[in-house]
Design a protein around this motif. Structure first.
Motif, PDB file in Angstrom:
ATOM      1  N   GLN A 191     -33.665   2.522  18.586  1.00  0.00           N
ATOM      2  CA  GLN A 191     -34.669   2.986  17.634  1.00  0.00           C
ATOM      3  C   GLN A 191     -35.305   4.297  18.097  1.00  0.00           C
ATOM      4  OE1 GLN A 191     -35.137   1.488  14.653  1.00  0.00           O
ATOM      5  NE2 GLN A 191     -36.401   3.271  14.158  1.00  0.00           N
ATOM      6  N   GLU A 192     -35.606   4.386  19.396  1.00  0.00           N
ATOM      7  CA  GLU A 192     -36.194   5.622  19.911  1.00  0.00           C
ATOM      8  C   GLU A 192     -35.211   6.792  19.779  1.00  0.00           C
ATOM      9  OE1 GLU A 192     -36.278   2.750  21.246  1.00  0.00           O
ATOM     10  OE2 GLU A 192     -38.326   2.231  21.837  1.00  0.00           O
ATOM     11  N   GLU A 217     -35.430   8.091  16.278  1.00  0.00           N
ATOM     12  CA  GLU A 217     -36.687   8.817  16.060  1.00  0.00           C
ATOM     13  C   GLU A 217     -36.619  10.210  16.673  1.00  0.00           C
ATOM     14  OE1 GLU A 217     -39.650   6.288  17.700  1.00  0.00           O
ATOM     15  OE2 GLU A 217     -39.520   4.782  16.088  1.00  0.00           O
ATOM     16  N   GLU A 218     -35.997  10.339  17.843  1.00  0.00           N
ATOM     17  CA  GLU A 218     -35.889  11.657  18.458  1.00  0.00           C
ATOM     18  C   GLU A 218     -34.973  12.575  17.650  1.00  0.00           C
ATOM     19  OE1 GLU A 218     -34.614  13.796  22.694  1.00  0.00           O
ATOM     20  OE2 GLU A 218     -35.018  11.639  22.615  1.00  0.00           O
ATOM     21  N   THR A 232     -33.100   5.495  25.995  1.00  0.00           N
ATOM     22  CA  THR A 232     -34.444   5.091  25.565  1.00  0.00           C
ATOM     23  C   THR A 232     -34.443   3.899  24.628  1.00  0.00           C
ATOM     24  OG1 THR A 232     -34.314   6.681  23.734  1.00  0.00           O
ATOM     25  CG2 THR A 232     -35.324   7.438  25.797  1.00  0.00           C
TER      26      THR A 232
END
Length: 527
Positions: free
Chosen positions: A291-292, A295-296, A288
């Protein structure tokens, strides 16, 4: 244990042959030293250089042209010649006081006529020089007439079959030779070479017969060859054991890998290998973006989750998470092959490449003045979307920190600068779009036939150029986990960082921490 050994030798070289060669050299040197010199502090070795008759008889009959050997006026008809080499093969100089009993040589079945010392220094030759007995006086004739027989010579006056040398000094590795003239003892054994034995005794040492020099060399060569074969075999076995994939399987059955699209192809190979070792475990891969992925991970702190993040040197680690650096991803500037203008050998875009200043102009200003004419037309610059670790690495290490301005999504008719969401999207777009140029991990190009690598500052993205610090476009791959993660997360990380997995990922644009130890760029080395 095998991994530790292989890691040690891998640091000295780049493979199992250096390990085998080093072990072989050490073992062979030790064995050769022990065989040749270190079998007793004080040691005398002797060997037969020559042992044969002077005149070889045929059917007990002397052949024509025989030599005539005389000693003190007496002919030696059944003579033999023996040459012995005596040397100090110990580690200490021999002195006369080191002899408990003097050195002797016995020639069974023969009588010693005389001997000489050869190849010795003058003081030693004087010490060992034999005393020549005076010729026996003739028997008086008085009282001897017909029918009168001479009394037999007493046995004690006959020539013996033994040489007794006076005690002597002999320096380390020094040698001398004994040249011995023998004759038949009268027992009919002249056709056979004499059996030679030694006697004497040394304090703290021994006297021993050895093979001749050529035979010693052959024996040493055979031993060294065997040791070499065993050492190389042991090195290969240790290396193979260290490369064997062996995973710890946790009771937890599900792990999520999320984040970097650049690292995801490599992570997929590790996932497949781990699931093969632990078939009850399900590793879910979600590419993804860096950064994603972070976040997850923050959104699911209790789950077994690993976030893959492309990190530039000097970037502060994420707070509240544990960072695990696993190596370096090598990136490349890539372009559609239609972009280059053919200017002859060594002149094209693929040979000359682009400078960092030229790349900054293309990706921040939408083009640059092509004075060399290496490009066929103005390029279409393809960048990654915000939050991409690859984009961060490109802007930090290639364009000098100058960010890419907001760019629309890439379409069939895009010009200037446009953006895509993942590495695979970027490569696919560059592959089917004439004059497109972008950036991606270096190992993915074989899947896109119309895409080629553009050198940066004239330097291609090779392993050697990266480790030498000549190629700037790379990023550290950091895997983030929750603080104090254990269980399946820890088991997977250990598996990924193992030597076997490093070998599995070799040559795919990824340099594991083991290969970064000698990098000239200290920022590249794993903490």
């Amino acid at each position: 244990m095998f991994e530790t050994i292989a890691d040690f030798f891998g640091g000295l070289s780049d493979g199992q042959m250096w390990a085998g060669a080093l072990v072989c050299a050490l073992c062979a040197s030790t064995v050769a030293f022990w065989l040749d010199r270190y079998q007793g502090v004080r040691r005398i070795s002797w060997s037969e250089v020559y042992n044969g008759p002077i005149n070889k008889h045929i059917n007990h009959q002397p052949p024509p042209g025989m030599w005539e050997i005389h000693w003190q006026g007496r002919q030696i008809s059944e003579g033999s010649l023996v040459m012995l080499e005596v040397r100090n093969s110990g580690v200490q100089t021999l002195e006369p006081e080191h002899f408990v009993n003097p050195l002797t040589f016995t020639f069974t079945g023969k009588k010693v006529v005389h001997f000489k010392v050869r190849d010795a220094n003058e003081p030693l030759e004087v010490t060992l020089r034999p005393q020549v007995p005076a010729p026996a006086a003739p028997e008086p004739a008085d009282g001897i007439g017909p029918g009168v027989r001479l009394a037999p010579v007493p046995a004690a006056s006959r020539q013996a079959d033994t040489i007794t040398l006076p005690v002597f000094p002999l320096n380390r590795r020094e040698r001398f030779r004994l040249l011995v003239l023998l004759e038949d003892d009268g027992a009919g054994s002249s056709a056979k070479p004499p059996k030679i034995t030694s006697g004497g005794k040394l304090k703290g040492g021994r006297i021993k017969k050895t093979a001749g020099r050529a035979r010693r060399r052959w024996a040493t060569a055979i031993v060294v060859t065997l040791v070499a074969a065993l050492s190389v075999g042991a090195g290969v076995y240790a290396n193979n054991e260290s490369l064997r994939l062996d995973a710890n399987c946790s009771q937890v059955r599900r792990l999520t890998l999320t984040g970097s699209t650049a690292f995801s192809p490599l992570a997929h190979e590790v996932k497949e290998a781990y699931e093969e070792q632990c078939p009850d475990t399900d590793v879910v891969l979600e590419a993804t973006g860096s950064q994603e992925g972070l976040e997850e991970l923050r959104a699911n702190p209790a789950a077994e989750t690993i976030a893959m993040v492309d990190t530039v040197a000097g970037q502060e680690p994420e707070k509240g998470l544990d960072a695990h650096t696993v190596g370096v991803i090598v990136f490349a500037v890539v372009a559609n092959q239609s972009l280059a203008q053919d200017l002859g050998p060594g002149q094209s875009l693929w040979d000359l490449g682009l400078s960092q200043n030229q790349l900054r102009q293309i990706f921040t200003e939408g083009g640059f003045r092509d004075d060399d004419g290496r490009m066929a037309t103005t390029p279409v610059a393809v960048v990654r979307a915000d939050g991409s670790g690859t984009r961060n690495a490109f802007e930090e290490r290639v364009t000098g920190g100058q960010g890419t301005p907001p760019a629309p999504r890439c379409t069939a008719g895009s010009t200037g600068v446009c953006s895509v969401g993942s590495t695979m999207e970027l490569l696919d777009y560059v592959n089917r779009t004439k004059n497109a140029i972008g950036y991606a991990e270096a190992n993915a190009l074989p899947f896109f036939p119309n895409v080629r690598t553009v050198p940066i500052n004239g330097t291609p993205p090779t392993k050697e150029s990266v480790l030498d610090g000549d190629y700037p476009f790379w990023a550290s791959e950091v895997l983030y986990t929750r603080e104090g993660a254990s269980g399946l997360t820890r088991d997977f990380l250990d598996f990924l960082r193992s030597r076997g997995v490093s070998k599995l990922l070799e040559g795919q644009g990824f340099l594991p921490c083991r290969e970064l130890r000698d990098s000239k760029d200290e920022e590249m080395r794993c903490a």
